[in-house]
Design a protein around this motif. Structure first.
Motif, PDB file in Angstrom:
ATOM      1  N   GLU A  39       7.737 -16.330 -82.359  1.00 46.87           N
ATOM      2  CA  GLU A  39       6.592 -16.049 -83.205  1.00 46.87           C
ATOM      3  C   GLU A  39       7.075 -15.814 -84.638  1.00 46.87           C
ATOM      4  OE1 GLU A  39       4.666 -12.708 -81.514  1.00 46.87           O
ATOM      5  OE2 GLU A  39       3.902 -13.798 -79.773  1.00 46.87           O
ATOM      6  N   THR A  40       6.241 -16.162 -85.602  1.00 45.95           N
ATOM      7  CA  THR A  40       6.644 -16.055 -87.005  1.00 45.95           C
ATOM      8  C   THR A  40       7.073 -14.637 -87.366  1.00 45.95           C
ATOM      9  OG1 THR A  40       5.139 -17.862 -87.614  1.00 45.95           O
ATOM     10  CG2 THR A  40       5.885 -16.404 -89.380  1.00 45.95           C
ATOM     11  N   SER A  41       6.400 -13.653 -86.812  1.00 48.22           N
ATOM     12  CA  SER A  41       6.729 -12.269 -87.132  1.00 48.22           C
ATOM     13  C   SER A  41       8.056 -11.824 -86.536  1.00 48.22           C
ATOM     14  CB  SER A  41       5.618 -11.338 -86.629  1.00 48.22           C
ATOM     15  OG  SER A  41       5.455 -11.471 -85.215  1.00 48.22           O
ATOM     16  N   GLN A  42       8.582 -12.586 -85.578  1.00 48.20           N
ATOM     17  CA  GLN A  42       9.813 -12.205 -84.900  1.00 48.20           C
ATOM     18  C   GLN A  42      11.020 -13.031 -85.331  1.00 48.20           C
ATOM     19  OE1 GLN A  42       9.984  -9.560 -82.782  1.00 48.20           O
ATOM     20  NE2 GLN A  42       7.834  -9.226 -83.348  1.00 48.20           N
ATOM     21  N   VAL A  45      13.055 -10.654 -87.613  1.00 46.33           N
ATOM     22  CA  VAL A  45      13.224  -9.337 -86.991  1.00 46.33           C
ATOM     23  C   VAL A  45      14.299  -9.410 -85.916  1.00 46.33           C
ATOM     24  CG1 VAL A  45      12.116  -7.544 -85.605  1.00 46.33           C
ATOM     25  CG2 VAL A  45      10.867  -8.632 -87.494  1.00 46.33           C
ATOM     26  N   GLY A 243       1.787 -15.856 -96.879  1.00 43.25           N
ATOM     27  CA  GLY A 243       2.743 -15.850 -95.777  1.00 43.25           C
ATOM     28  C   GLY A 243       3.221 -17.253 -95.435  1.00 43.25           C
ATOM     29  N   ASP A 245       4.725 -19.846 -92.744  1.00 44.55           N
ATOM     30  CA  ASP A 245       4.798 -20.045 -91.292  1.00 44.55           C
ATOM     31  C   ASP A 245       6.190 -20.571 -90.947  1.00 44.55           C
ATOM     32  OD1 ASP A 245       4.391 -20.461 -88.627  1.00 44.55           O
ATOM     33  OD2 ASP A 245       2.504 -21.540 -88.856  1.00 44.55           O
ATOM     34  N   TRP A 246       7.137 -19.640 -90.826  1.00 40.46           N
ATOM     35  CA  TRP A 246       8.523 -20.036 -90.601  1.00 40.46           C
ATOM     36  C   TRP A 246       8.703 -20.744 -89.260  1.00 40.46           C
ATOM     37  CZ3 TRP A 246      11.488 -19.981 -94.671  1.00 40.46           C
ATOM     38  CH2 TRP A 246      11.249 -19.058 -95.687  1.00 40.46           C
ATOM     39  N   SER A 247       8.022 -20.312 -88.261  1.00 44.19           N
ATOM     40  CA  SER A 247       8.179 -20.913 -86.932  1.00 44.19           C
ATOM     41  C   SER A 247       7.756 -22.372 -86.935  1.00 44.19           C
ATOM     42  CB  SER A 247       7.359 -20.130 -85.902  1.00 44.19           C
ATOM     43  OG  SER A 247       7.819 -18.806 -85.798  1.00 44.19           O
TER      44      SER A 247
END
Length: 282
Positions: A39-42, A45, A243, A245-247
């Motif tokens: 996921e993009t948020s992970q 991280v 933002g 969307d890296w994923s």
């Protein structure tokens, strides 16, 4: 016995060292592929963890949708068209010029060959602005032509590579073909061309890679989204104002790596053969 044991230990050490270097070299690609399923948020991280905690396959579907109604299928198609025609133009022009320098005697041959080789010393950035002005004046900006047409006028590096390969072919084959009534174009097409296939494949592979990675040229000449190549399209994922969307970006970057990897594994023996047999004869 001791000598053999030391030899085996040394060989094992070399293999382990090569394995470590290989893993270190491939780690960025492995990280890229693994991040395409996060996921993009992970992504950042859990950057140190290669295995995603949750496998998100929807990144590829989101990335394939592209931008403004233009899917990544269009960007792939644009890239393939440009690369294919560029490779074709490079093979045709470089093979013909290399044959002329290697087999045909003409006035000022040394001067013209030296001029061609001197272009290797000329940085591409120097001619970038004059080329853009010329292509703009003739209306080629926002078309594929500035990226394709120059390939049909040869490349000094590949001309030299193919010419050195031709010089390894015995000149007696040319003489035998002349006795059989073969013309100069016939000798090139029927005798020389089939024998320089390894050099041509090597040229095609290198030109394929360079054209596939040509981000700067596509960025300058292609101003419409429907004409973008993969490199320019991937850049659009990065949006500093919102933002990113890296994923999805990593998913499309992973797909963009598949053709170069496939070409390498399919034709790698030609790369070794073409380079190892080039320059053996002056």
């Amino acid at each position: 016995m001791t000598r053999s044991l030391n030899y085996n230990r040394g060989k094992l050490f070399i293999h382990l060292l090569c394995l470590a270097i290989g893993v270190a070299s491939l780690y960025p690609i492995i990280w890229l592929v693994a991040s395409s399923f996060k996921e993009t948020s992970q992504v950042f991280v859990s950057a140190q963890s290669l295995v995603p905690t949750v496998w998100d396959f929807s990144n590829y579907a989101k990335g394939w949708k592209g931008f403004a109604g233009i899917t990544f299928g269009t960007f792939f198609t644009n890239t393939i068209i440009i690369v294919s025609l560029t490779v074709l133009g490079t093979l045709i022009s470089c093979a013909m010029v290399a044959y002329g320098f290697a087999r045909i005697k003409f006035r000022w041959k040394g001067f013209w060959f030296g001029t061609v080789m001197l272009t290797l010393l000329l940085p591409g950035q120097i001619v970038q602005i004059p080329q853009y002005i010329i292509f703009h004046e003739i209306g080629w900006v926002n078309t594929f032509l500035p990226l394709i047409v120059p390939a049909f006028f040869g490349s000094a590096f590949f001309i030299f590579l193919i010419m050195q390969f031709i010089r390894t072919i015995p000149y007696e084959l040319d003489e035998a073909a002349k006795i059989d009534g073969c013309s100069r174009p016939g000798i090139f097409l029927r005798v020389i061309l089939p024998l320089i296939v390894p050099a041509l494949v090597t040229t095609a592979i290198f030109e394929f890679y360079w054209s596939w990675d040509n981000f700067f040229g596509a960025l300058i000449y292609l101003g419409q989204p429907k004409l973008y190549t993969l490199g320019v399209a991937l850049r659009l994922f990065a949006d500093p104002s919102s933002g990113t969307d890296w994923s999805a970006m990593f998913a499309m970057a992973t797909l963009s790596l598949l053709p170069p990897i496939a070409v390498f594994f399919i034709f790698q023996r030609y790369i070794v053969e073409g380079i190892s047999t080039t320059g053996l004869k002056g």
